[in-house]
Design an enzyme around this catalytic site. Structure first.
Site, mmCIF file in Angstrom:
data_model
loop_
_atom_site.group_PDB
_atom_site.id
_atom_site.type_symbol
_atom_site.label_atom_id
_atom_site.label_comp_id
_atom_site.label_asym_id
_atom_site.label_seq_id
_atom_site.Cartn_x
_atom_site.Cartn_y
_atom_site.Cartn_z
ATOM 1 N N TRP A 176 -2.434 -78.010 -39.223
ATOM 2 C CA TRP A 176 -2.022 -79.293 -38.131
ATOM 3 C C TRP A 176 -1.644 -78.368 -37.070
ATOM 4 C CZ3 TRP A 176 1.828 -82.222 -35.877
ATOM 5 C CH2 TRP A 176 1.411 -82.889 -34.829
ATOM 6 N N GLU A 218 -7.250 -79.139 -37.829
ATOM 7 C CA GLU A 218 -6.935 -80.858 -37.659
ATOM 8 C C GLU A 218 -6.843 -80.430 -36.550
ATOM 9 O OE1 GLU A 218 -3.448 -82.543 -39.846
ATOM 10 O OE2 GLU A 218 -5.152 -84.806 -38.498
ATOM 11 N N LYS A 220 -7.053 -82.464 -32.115
ATOM 12 C CA LYS A 220 -5.977 -83.672 -32.085
ATOM 13 C C LYS A 220 -6.480 -83.681 -30.381
ATOM 14 C CE LYS A 220 -2.163 -85.998 -32.163
ATOM 15 N NZ LYS A 220 -0.364 -86.396 -32.296
ATOM 16 N N ASP A 251 -9.112 -86.030 -38.565
ATOM 17 C CA ASP A 251 -8.505 -87.270 -38.910
ATOM 18 C C ASP A 251 -8.668 -88.326 -37.342
ATOM 19 O OD1 ASP A 251 -5.667 -89.075 -38.041
ATOM 20 O OD2 ASP A 251 -4.682 -87.375 -38.225
ATOM 21 N N HIS A 254 -7.249 -89.221 -33.722
ATOM 22 C CA HIS A 254 -7.385 -88.464 -33.330
ATOM 23 C C HIS A 254 -8.804 -87.780 -32.068
ATOM 24 C CE1 HIS A 254 -4.121 -85.661 -36.346
ATOM 25 N NE2 HIS A 254 -4.139 -86.406 -35.147
ATOM 26 N N HIS A 278 -8.456 -87.115 -42.115
ATOM 27 C CA HIS A 278 -7.045 -88.038 -42.757
ATOM 28 C C HIS A 278 -7.305 -89.614 -42.472
ATOM 29 C CE1 HIS A 278 -3.848 -84.731 -41.636
ATOM 30 N NE2 HIS A 278 -4.225 -85.221 -43.731
ATOM 31 N N ASP A 286 -0.519 -94.213 -30.583
ATOM 32 C CA ASP A 286 -0.962 -94.385 -31.491
ATOM 33 C C ASP A 286 -1.841 -93.587 -32.258
ATOM 34 O OD1 ASP A 286 1.235 -93.675 -33.659
ATOM 35 O OD2 ASP A 286 0.254 -95.190 -34.825
ATOM 36 N N ASP A 288 -0.923 -93.208 -35.320
ATOM 37 C CA ASP A 288 -0.901 -93.340 -37.212
ATOM 38 C C ASP A 288 -0.525 -94.431 -37.474
ATOM 39 O OD1 ASP A 288 -0.979 -90.290 -37.426
ATOM 40 O OD2 ASP A 288 0.429 -90.825 -35.495
ATOM 41 N N ASP A 318 -3.306 -90.785 -43.281
ATOM 42 C CA ASP A 318 -2.009 -90.319 -42.204
ATOM 43 C C ASP A 318 -1.672 -92.186 -41.052
ATOM 44 O OD1 ASP A 318 -0.807 -88.806 -41.202
ATOM 45 O OD2 ASP A 318 -1.906 -87.896 -39.956
#
Ligand code: RNT
Ligand code: ZN
Length: 410
Positions: A176, A218, A220, A251, A254, A278, A286, A288, A318
């Protein structure tokens, strides 16, 4: 677990023992970086690269011994088969330059994992570093910068292969990068072509053993301070991974907030044998937050199970929250992943599929809602006790104690 519970599930065609066996065998890769706010052991300074931890809860692990102590504590409460997901910045011993990090810097981790029967996964750390010139790495216009990170990633392939060989468990290296722009780009194509070329150089830079490890990329949608353009977008990496025979990592934080991440899984499995994840929880900007057992997580677990993807997925977590007890955060997030998978394994997908295929959408709706109140909690308690672990209530009390005795003294 009461016999009535098993019988009830059996009446839907579900064998609880089979579900428990599959759950226990499914590997979850626990990200070490929840325990120290993605700081690592290099003293490289404040986190940068479009990601951020917020909060200053006491007790952050500051070195290998504190981090592994916290990890051991968390492992006491996380059932099933586990791996640990490491980043390059968690190198130990004599710290070396990022591009030179190789297998020697991870021997302590291998020893740690071996003693506990854990697998290991690896991530090159391409953020929080002076060679991220203007925030760019593998897509930089500066060849020196690109070469620096290419070397870092080629070494990463060697580390990952070593993990797989030493531990006898498949290993994943995930790439990533935060490369992107704050404001509208003048050139979108240039950075993408440079990233493509850098990735090709990495993959051809070391002939790793494809039977024991995988490489994933990965994507985003945006990062903090990188709002207008992300070089490694979803389309870019989907096509890159498909054309190069590597994995695409999803993820769940993302994507655009209105996208349904779970819906992507069957599309992906229509074309890829394996997938990497993830699992995270996006909130506003955010990506995460700690996993909650919400519909988004349940949908992802359901799709993995329905696509027969348990053995074909690298399931990594993650999230990083620095505003609460970090060990507790890791346990709760990991337990929620396991709970979602258990619920998915206990659902009568065949009955639902048959109803859909015979155009009986009334039955689909009725059954989907009916199964929500099945007593999966009792199966969860059974799973914990077979794994020799305490329930959520006691877990919380014991982690509180660990906080008083260990974390708060740091
Ligand atoms: C960042 C990516 C990336 C990191 C970790 C630390 O947006 O999700 O996977 O979170 O590698
Ligand atoms: Zn991620």
């Amino acid at each position: 677990m009461r016999k009535e519970v098993k019988d009830l599930y059996l009446s839907y065609g579900i064998d609880v023992e089979e579900a428990l066996k599959k759950l226990k065998e499914t590997k979850i890769s626990l990200h070490c970086w929840q325990l120290d706010d993605v700081m690592g052991f290099e003293n490289s300074g404040d986190l940068s690269g479009g990601i951020q931890t917020t909060g200053n809860y006491p007790g952050r692990a500051r070195n290998f011994s504190e981090l592994t102590k916290d990890l051991d504590k968390a492992l006491e409460y996380i059932p099933g088969s586990k791996k640990i997901n490491l980043h390059a910045i968690y190198q130990t011993g004599k710290i070396v330059e990022r591009k030179d990090i190789g297998p020697e810097q991870f021997m302590e981790w291998v020893k740690y994992a071996k003693e506990r029967g854990l697998g290991l996964d690896y991530n090159p750390t391409i953020f929080t570093h002076p060679m991220m010139v203007d925030g760019l790495s593998l897509s930089s216009p500066d060849k020196n910068v690109r070469d620096y990170w290419i070397k870092h990633c080629i070494n990463g392939l060697k580390i990952t292969e070593m993990f797989a060989k030493e531990l006898g468990q498949k290993s994943l290296m995930n790439i990533w990068i935060p490369d992107g722009l704050k404001d509208s780009p003048a050139d979108r194509m240039g950075p993408r072509l440079r990233l493509k070329d850098s990735l090709d150089k990495i993959l051809s830079g070391y002939d790793y053993d494809k039977s024991i490890m995988d490489v994933s990329v990965e994507s985003k949608v945006f990062g903090i301070g990188i709002e207008s353009y992300t070089v490694g977008s979803n389309e870019f990496y989907l096509n890159y991974a498909a054309s190069r025979g590597i994995l695409n990592l999803i993820d769940s934080g993302h994507y655009h907030p209105t996208e349904v991440v779970a819906d992507k899984i069957s599309s992906m499995y229509s074309f890829y044998d394996k997938l990497a994840f993830h699992v995270s929880r996006p909130v506003r900007w955010d990506s995460d937050h700690v996993l909650k057992l919400n519909d988004d997580l349940q949908d992802i677990a359901d799709e993995i199970v329905k696509c027969d993807g348990l053995e074909r997925s690298y399931i990594g977590l993650d999230f990083f929250d620095a505003s609460i007890n970090r060990v507790l955060a890791l346990i709760i997030g990991a337990r929620n992943m396991e709970k979602a998978l258990l619920k998915a394994l206990l659902n009568p997908w065949n009955l639902l599929k048959d109803a859909q295929d015979s155009y009986d959408h009334s039955k689909v709706l009725a059954l989907q809602e009916e199964i929500k109140t099945l007593p999966w909690g009792e199966v969860w308690e059974e799973y914990l006790s077979r794994e020799g672990m305490v329930n959520d209530n006691l877990m919380f009390k014991e982690i509180r104690l660990y906080e008083e005795e260990v974390l708060s003294k740091r």
